[in-house]
Design a protein around this motif. Structure first.
Motif, mmCIF file in Angstrom:
data_model
loop_
_atom_site.group_PDB
_atom_site.id
_atom_site.type_symbol
_atom_site.label_atom_id
_atom_site.label_comp_id
_atom_site.label_asym_id
_atom_site.label_seq_id
_atom_site.Cartn_x
_atom_site.Cartn_y
_atom_site.Cartn_z
ATOM 1 N N GLU A 131 0.824 -1.207 0.000
ATOM 2 C CA GLU A 131 0.000 0.000 0.000
ATOM 3 C C GLU A 131 0.854 1.251 0.000
ATOM 4 O O GLU A 131 0.359 2.347 0.202
ATOM 5 N N ASP B 25 -13.150 11.949 4.194
ATOM 6 C CA ASP B 25 -12.111 11.168 3.540
ATOM 7 C C ASP B 25 -11.192 10.471 4.524
ATOM 8 O O ASP B 25 -10.551 9.482 4.172
ATOM 9 N N VAL B 26 -11.082 10.972 5.743
ATOM 10 C CA VAL B 26 -10.350 10.192 6.732
ATOM 11 C C VAL B 26 -11.303 9.262 7.474
ATOM 12 O O VAL B 26 -10.931 8.681 8.483
ATOM 13 N N GLY B 27 -12.501 9.108 6.980
ATOM 14 C CA GLY B 27 -13.393 8.062 7.463
ATOM 15 C C GLY B 27 -14.472 8.495 8.424
ATOM 16 O O GLY B 27 -15.296 7.674 8.814
ATOM 17 N N ARG C 156 -4.450 10.382 11.600
ATOM 18 C CA ARG C 156 -4.535 10.316 10.153
ATOM 19 C C ARG C 156 -3.955 11.557 9.487
ATOM 20 O O ARG C 156 -3.645 11.548 8.291
ATOM 21 N N MET D 7 1.573 6.175 2.258
ATOM 22 C CA MET D 7 0.641 5.094 1.950
ATOM 23 C C MET D 7 -0.624 5.594 1.269
ATOM 24 O O MET D 7 -0.909 6.774 1.266
ATOM 25 N N VAL D 8 -1.382 4.648 0.712
ATOM 26 C CA VAL D 8 -2.604 5.019 -0.001
ATOM 27 C C VAL D 8 -3.555 5.841 0.888
ATOM 28 O O VAL D 8 -4.053 6.876 0.458
ATOM 29 N N PRO D 9 -3.803 5.413 2.147
ATOM 30 C CA PRO D 9 -4.692 6.239 2.978
ATOM 31 C C PRO D 9 -4.152 7.650 3.192
ATOM 32 O O PRO D 9 -4.925 8.597 3.305
ATOM 33 N N ASP D 10 -2.816 7.790 3.211
ATOM 34 C CA ASP D 10 -2.237 9.130 3.333
ATOM 35 C C ASP D 10 -2.524 9.958 2.094
ATOM 36 O O ASP D 10 -2.781 11.157 2.170
ATOM 37 N N ILE E 70 -5.073 9.727 0.265
ATOM 38 C CA ILE E 70 -6.472 10.164 0.329
ATOM 39 C C ILE E 70 -6.582 11.406 1.213
ATOM 40 O O ILE E 70 -7.209 12.398 0.843
#
Lengths: 593, 335
Positions: free
Chosen positions: A234, A323-325, A401, A573-576, A578
């Protein structure tokens, strides 16, 4: 516009004359007072290197790079002969702060012939990359030595260069569109992902890379935006952003709409910015026309622009949390946006795209009872912001995040042309409303929120605090709204004042022409930079003494911000990614125009 | 013929038939409450987010569940041409059936419950372990990168959370001295609810339980804003519906387990003998709503943060809990 007459040369011009000799340059006077110098292409690198690295208070930012087709331009007395011009707009933050708004310089290179070319400057300014691609795409100007000179806004199969004057602007001037199977296959083939075309590798001797196509349709891409990701698990090893899916030819439209009827197009550049987009356009034109607007107009404009800053930042705040959920904040913030839109609607008659500013004024006066509505909003908003602090920014997961995610420093920001909250989150206190106040911002008491780590968290905090400052500005507008007309008394005001039309024939004729054809703006070049919702937005308008613009250049902050993505995210990483993309706060309409 | 009727009316067979009928009723109840939970979730989220939620069909919008069901049944169930077909179909089946099987040993009332075998809890662990195959296979068989990433995340997540999910419950097992869930409930009714002596175990277990159901904040395998829809990106129609309902069945099942393990099962402050099911249902409802509240309240952690929390915090915690509980149990035995 005569080339002489200015008693004292600007500082940067004196420095350049001292260093390179006066003969190298041709000084052009422009309406916007930006020092504008023409120079030959073969000395361009030297001069740019000097300005970026050696000059006192150096020009660290390539603010804009664009081109112009000069072939049909009539009013160009005293300018070097040119078929095409490439225009470099440099900005020195230090100088701008020190001299209160005299920190930029514009360099122009004249080019000849049907297929002009000149050396690339990507080896001096990294962010010239996309701008040069755009100039190639739109004007067919070749930048020799560019690392990947391919189309950026238009699809690779496009023929022609639309911003050239011989390229038609109306659909009716084209042959009817057809799509046969051959053409369809060709277009399909052009969509195939070939890593080499993107300047990426397929793999090493040991293993193949995994590519992930993030967008153009993806819940977190915030519009039709695509990033090709090269992943290791990731982790983002490399990425290439791809734009152009939202391109509507706004700059070309400027060349076929009257000065007045172009205003609604500006609304849709940063479609969350509403009247904020009208502001640089009408301010630039007012400079050109020599209109001085009444104080009431200035204050109304500031108030409405700040309302849109709030709605835009609220949307950022909500979607960032999403976007951070975090699912809920966006709903709360949309409620608040709705409250703001209620006021905007009451004042302008529209919600998102009011197109409400006019050359020399605003469309109509404030409605009765506007102050009550504004007061209600001012009472409502601050306590909601306090709640969001608890609901979002102080949440531990939210912090983990955002903290240290996609952090960059001021030097990196300037290198990539980053402006707005993204720059101020790196510790750089640069806000055009303070440094070069326009539309009467100097009369307002507010602070510029500055944060220092330059990560997603600080960008969020910066915008959150800006909402509060905007509320302060709106409150001052509310308490000190000057009385007076909502439109300047000037023949080029549009629509022009009508009171005296039936009294004397001159006014009647002017009014008739201005309303039917639209106003004829005097020839010249003008620009206005403003601190828009997402960063610095500017219009660089060239008038050839006609009812329409000769060239409309729209410099948007989002374009620059997206170009920076690989520099800020590679290795994370991918979540970063985002979170980072959400923290840029861009809209694709603002990128592609 | 009469021999058959005799056999049929023998007490053993009658009991077996009754048990089967009970099982079917529980299964139906489980699926219906899962489906109804979709409505509950939408209404509760709406309540917390200043919205209305579904309020058009039937009283309070309760008919929404039926409308959703009809819609999902009649949706085109499209299987993309590039998928591994057999596995692609198998995955949602596993998802839903494993979650249903997990309910097998949950004791509902003194007389209701599908089974009360002695290995009830171990069976649940096994089921929890198998459930990961649904996500993993779904992600892999979809032959899509977003699905694959979702599947990978899910596998990593399950491996780390399986470990201490088991360990966190060992304290309960040690104190009660049995793996039989029904006996665990009865033990609590005679002594004290395990939430008191096993509080740490409960904390760790509730984390693991959320992770098992892939619910926020552990919804990384289907992180909407990151991976589109994660492992079920390519699913549509009833196959997607099975993943979807499977998730809610999982919530009901995990809530039921939590009630049984830590909150004394059907025991209430009064009328425990008269309305045991009501107490059980109320407690379940509380935990089901907590799942929804979590979703409304929390952002999603990054998955490496989540993994390190699992290995560095939860695992040591549950080990310490195990150690301390063991020591206390031995101490009491010695005395």
């Amino acid at each position: 516009m005569a080339a002489d007459g200015a008693p004292a040369l600007p500082e940067v011009v004196r420095e350049l004359y001292a260093r390179f000799g006066e003969n190298l340059f041709t000084l052009q006077a422009t309406v916007d007072q930006v020092p504008t110098l023409w120079l030959p292409a073969n000395r361009l690198h030297e001069v740019l290197r000097y300005l970026k690295n050696e000059a006192p208070k150096p020009y660290k930012m390539l603010y804009d790079l664009t081109a112009m087709d000069e072939r049909l331009r009539k009013h160009r007395h005293g300018l070097p002969a040119a078929d095409f011009t490439v225009i470099y707009h440099l900005l020195s933050i230090d100088r701008d702060i020190a001299t209160r708004g005299k920190g930029d310089v514009r360099l122009k290179v004249a080019l000849q012939g049907e297929s002009p070319s000149l050396p690339t400057i990507t080896n001096v300014y990294l962010n010239a990359n996309w701008y040069e691609r755009e100039a190639w795409d739109m004007f067919g100007i070749v930048f020799e030595g560019h690392p990947g000179l391919r189309r950026i806004l238009l699809p690779p199969t496009w023929t022609g260069h639309p911003l050239r004057k011989d390229y038609p602007a109306r659909a009716t001037e084209f042959d009817p569109f057809y799509l046969d199977s051959l053409k369809q296959d060709m277009e399909q083939e052009a969509l195939r992902f070939v890593p080499e075309d993107w300047g990426m590798k397929r793999g090493t001797a040991d293993h193949d890379f995994m590519y992930l196509n993030f967008g153009p349709n993806h819940p977190a891409a915030h519009g039709a935006f695509r990033v090709v990701l090269q992943l290791d698990g990731e982790e983002v090893v490399d990425c290439v952003p791809d734009i152009g899916y939202h391109h509507r030819g706004a700059e070309k439209m400027g060349e076929r709409q009257s000065w007045h009827s172009y205003i609604p197009y500006t609304d849709r550049i940063d479609y969350l910015g509403g009247v904020m987009n009208n502001l640089p356009y009408v301010l630039a034109l007012e400079k050109l026309a020599g209109i001085k607007v009444p104080e009431r107009v200035q204050t109304i404009r500031v108030m409405m622009a700040e309302f849109f800053r709030i709605t835009s930042h609220l949307l950022f705040y909500g979607t960032y949390a999403q976007d951070v959920g975090a699912m809920s904040p966006v709903f709360f913030m949309f409620v608040d946006r709705q409250k703001a839109y209620d006021v905007i609607e009451a004042v302008t008659g529209f919600r998102m795209h009011p197109a409400w500013f006019r050359i020399g004024g605003v469309a109509h006066d404030l409605p009765q009872g506007w102050d009550k509505k504004v007061r209600e909003f001012l009472d409502w908003m601050p306590k909601r912001l306090d709640e969001y602090k608890k609901a979002a920014v102080e949440n531990a997961i939210f912090k983990s995040r955002s903290r240290d995610v996609a952090a960059y420093d001021t030097a990196c920001a300037l290198e990539w042309g980053v402006t707005g909250p993204g720059l101020r989150a790196t510790g750089c206190n640069y806000d055009l409303r303070k440094v070069r106040p326009y539309s009467g911002y100097e009369n307002f008491d507010f602070e510029v929120p500055v944060f220092h780590k330059g990560d997603c968290y600080d960008r969020t905090l910066a915008r959150e605090e800006e909402i509060r400052q905007s509320l302060r500005i709106i409150e001052q507008c509310l308490n000190n709204m000057p009385s007076g007309p909502y439109k300047a008394d000037h023949p080029l005001t549009c629509p022009p004042p009508k009171e005296r039309t039936l009294r004397d024939i001159e006014t009647l004729i002017t009014h008739f022409l201005d309303v039917s054809w639209g106003p004829v703006m005097p020839a010249g070049e003008t620009s206005q930079l403003i601190e828009a919702t997402k960063g610095i937005n500017s219009y660089y308008l060239t008038s050839d003494a006609s009812t329409m613009s000769y060239r409309t250049r729209i410099r948007t902050p989002s374009f620059a911000h997206l170009q920076q993505i690989p520099a800020a995210i590679n290795g994370q990483m991918v979540p970063d990614l985002i979170a980072y993309i959400a923290s840029i706060d861009f809209v694709m309409a603002d990128v592609d125009r | 013929m009469s021999a058959f009727v005799d056999w049929l009316s023998s007490p053993v067979v009658l009991a077996a038939i009754w048990a089967m009928v009970k099982a079917v009723i529980i299964l139906l109840g489980l699926v219906l409450s899962a489906a109804w939970m979709i409505w509950l979730e939408r209404r509760l989220l709406a309540l917390w987010q200043d919205r209305y939620g579904p309020n058009r069909i039937g009283p309070f919008g309760l008919g929404q569940v039926i409308a959703d069901m009809i819609k999902i049944f009649f949706k085109e169930d499209w299987t993309p041409p590039f998928v591994d077909k057999a596995t692609f179909i198998l995955a949602p089946l596993i998802a839903m059936s494993m979650m249903m099987l997990g309910f097998l040993f949950v004791p509902i009332t003194p007389t209701w419950g599908v089974s009360s075998a002695d290995l009830g809890m171990l069976f649940f662990f096994a089921i929890g372990g198998l459930a990961v195959y649904a996500v993993m296979l779904g992600g892999w068989a979809s032959n899509s990168k977003y699905s694959l990433l979702g599947g990978l995340r899910s596998t990593a997540q399950t491996i780390s959370y399986e470990v201490f999910m088991g360990l966190s419950l060992m304290g309960v097992v040690m104190q009660a001295g049995t793996f039989n869930l029904r006996e665990i409930v009865e033990y609590q009714q005679q002594n004290v609810w395990f939430i008191v002596p096993q509080f740490i175990g409960f904390c760790v277990w509730s984390l693991a339980a959320v992770a098992v159901t892939h619910r926020t904040p552990f919804d990384l395998p289907e992180a909407e804003s990151e991976l589109a829809a994660g492992y079920h990106t390519e699913y549509s129609g009833m196959k997607f519906g099975m993943f979807f309902v499977g998730e809610y069945v999982g919530i009901v099942m995990v809530s039921g387990l939590t009630v049984a393990l830590f909150f004394g099962g059907w025991e209430g402050p009064f009328w425990t003998e008269k309305i045991p099911f009501v107490w059980f249902a109320i407690k379940c409802l509380f935990f089901m709503s907590s799942f929804i509240l979590l979703r409304a309240a929390l952002p999603r952690p990054r998955y490496d943060h989540m993994m390190s929390a699992a290995w560095k915090v939860c695992l040591p915690l549950s080990l310490i809990n195990l150690l301390v509980t063991g020591a206390i149990v031995l101490w009491n035995h010695g005395a």
